[in-house]
Design a protein around this motif. Sequence first.
Motif, short mmCIF file in Angstrom:
data_model
loop_
_atom_site.label_atom_id
_atom_site.label_comp_id
_atom_site.label_asym_id
_atom_site.label_seq_id
_atom_site.Cartn_x
_atom_site.Cartn_y
_atom_site.Cartn_z
N LYS A 69 2.43 1.69 -3.37
CA LYS A 69 1.38 2.16 -4.28
C LYS A 69 1.22 3.68 -4.21
O LYS A 69 1.02 4.35 -5.20
CB LYS A 69 0.03 1.55 -3.87
N GLN A 70 1.27 4.19 -2.97
CA GLN A 70 1.01 5.62 -2.77
C GLN A 70 2.17 6.52 -3.18
O GLN A 70 2.02 7.73 -3.28
CB GLN A 70 0.67 5.89 -1.30
N ILE A 80 3.78 -1.28 -10.24
CA ILE A 80 5.00 -1.65 -9.50
C ILE A 80 5.69 -2.80 -10.24
O ILE A 80 5.02 -3.71 -10.74
CB ILE A 80 4.64 -2.09 -8.06
N ASP A 88 0.82 -1.21 0.00
CA ASP A 88 0.00 0.00 0.00
C ASP A 88 0.86 1.26 0.00
O ASP A 88 0.53 2.24 -0.66
CB ASP A 88 -0.88 0.04 1.26
N LYS A 108 8.61 2.29 -9.34
CA LYS A 108 8.44 1.66 -8.03
C LYS A 108 8.68 0.17 -8.14
O LYS A 108 8.23 -0.46 -9.09
CB LYS A 108 7.03 1.94 -7.52
N PHE A 134 -0.74 -7.79 -8.94
CA PHE A 134 -0.67 -6.34 -8.72
C PHE A 134 0.08 -5.52 -9.76
O PHE A 134 0.04 -4.30 -9.69
CB PHE A 134 -0.04 -6.06 -7.34
N HIS A 135 0.76 -6.14 -10.69
CA HIS A 135 1.57 -5.30 -11.58
C HIS A 135 0.72 -4.36 -12.43
O HIS A 135 0.97 -3.16 -12.49
CB HIS A 135 2.48 -6.14 -12.47
N GLU A 144 -2.34 -3.34 -12.09
CA GLU A 144 -3.11 -2.36 -11.32
C GLU A 144 -2.23 -1.24 -10.74
O GLU A 144 -2.62 -0.08 -10.71
CB GLU A 144 -3.81 -3.12 -10.18
N THR A 145 -1.01 -1.60 -10.31
CA THR A 145 -0.20 -0.63 -9.56
C THR A 145 0.98 -0.07 -10.35
O THR A 145 1.55 0.95 -9.95
CB THR A 145 0.41 -1.29 -8.30
#
Length: 394
Positions: free
Chosen positions: A207-208, A293, A204, A214, A287-288, A290-291
Amino acid sequence: MALQTASLLRLALPLHKEGKSSASFKELDFLGIPVPDHLKAECKSSLGVRIRDLPLGTFRAQTTTRSPTKAAPEGKKTLRKGNVIITGASSGLGLATAKALAEKGQWHVIMACRNFLKAERAAKSAGIPKENYTIMHLDLASLESVRQFVNNFRQSGRQLDVLVCNAAVYLPTAKEPSFTAEGFELSVGTNHLGHFLLSRLLLDDIKQSDYPAKRLIIVGSITGNTNTLAGNVPPKANLGDLRGLTGGLNGINSSAMIDGGEFDGAKAYKDSKVCNMLTMQEFHRRFHEETGISFASLYPGCIATTGLFREHIPLFRLLFPPFQKYITRGYVSEEEAGERLAQVVSDPSLTKSGVYWSWNKNSASFENQLSKEASDPQKAQKLWDISEKLVGLA
Ligand code: LMG
Ligand code: NDP
Ligand code: PMR
């Protein structure tokens, strides 16, 4: 031993660059290690065991990137300093990476260590510029400590741009298992479960961050990959059907081993590295997109001189570095390995997600191939689900 020596001397390992991971093991001919045909030895001379065609155990170079160390594109000149957390930065690879990054001047390194004083001394004697690092307490063998660390980090007010899960323990001579604060076998508890909770919680925060590149990086190893010679040195990694992990790895009402077998410290370490590599890929799948990262793991080379081998017998510690330097040629210095991991943290050419990075002998990075087990998506998902329960996230 004579037999082992003779076998070792027959080793030459002309590794097949296009080798397949599904090797057929026809003979038990190397220290009792089943060696696939394409890894077969080739005698060069009586003493001069010559190993050609390195990197050993790295089968397929899909892309080769000669990474510039100081490639700072024009547009990135105004980029703020990046913040990177490195676990286990008090020695070995973690310390060397902290130094490499801090010296670039573009990074602030949060050294997440279980022994504050040791970390402070290590940072000082490595000459890491004071303004470029902060030490924060983290004991991965306690989930409570992991949560506390995350809270403390959040209170520091820093953004988090990159997380490097580097710390590990290796207990090859232990006859009996030892356990983390929550009662998990210590190697898997520290190397996998501690890092699993840490990265899940810090996702999280990453993400921010407003940082453009990142990353979440987990240090893997060749010894967890059974598509390599090194990964075929017994005891071999094998998670089986994860029944021991499902049972909580507590050695009481379940086995201390992930596969439910008898305790073996060296295997537990290799299993934990398989978990690290599976976790990275599961993060990537989940998560890649979506984020944005980048999730990566790596094998930095055999850094035969680090504290990782502190529990091994003295004879091993004496012979292992020359063995890796002169025989396997898999050896890499702490400094060089630190540069490699620092590349995965900061190099603009290593942003691809879902990659297991390795380096060839000229220190050029390439995307390596994981073993069948370490790249099994069903296993990764199962591991994720069980780990979530064990660390209290589900
Ligand atoms: C096992 O022990 C545990 O039993 C097991 O439970 C588990 O924990 C496992 O994976 C962990 O470890 C490990 C080890 C113990 O046994 C081995 O597997 C033996 C391999 C050890 C690898 C390092 C040995 C390398 C020796 C190379 C010598 C360097 C020479 C450099 C100069 C080269 C110049 C060209 O056992 C030991 O640690 C004892 C190690 C004794 C190994 C002796 C092996 C002989 C190899 C002969 C090499 C020939 C080179 C000749 C040159 C000699 C010059 C001095
Ligand atoms: P070191 O033993 O030198 O470093 C390990 C670090 O982990 C130390 O800083 C240690 O702290 C820390 N650590 C151990 N337990 C905990 C814990 N419970 N909480 C917080 N920190 C902890 O080994 P390496 O530098 O060799 O290992 C670094 C990584 O590289 C590991 O992930 C290892 O698996 C991987 N690796 C190493 C290879 C090698 O050849 N050495 C090859 C392939 C991968 P402390 O200083 O307090 O002991
Ligand atoms: Mg291994 C052929 C190349 C090669 C490489 C790159 C490694 C890396 N090792 C290789 C070969 C061999 N090793 C061979 C042929 C043998 C039998 C003599 C051998 C043995 C051996 C032992 C006993 N190797 C070891 C051990 C350990 O205890 C280390 C270990 O498994 O730690 C988990 C280890 C390692 N060998 C490596 C690397 C990188 C390690 C340790 C670090 C790690 O994976 O994290």
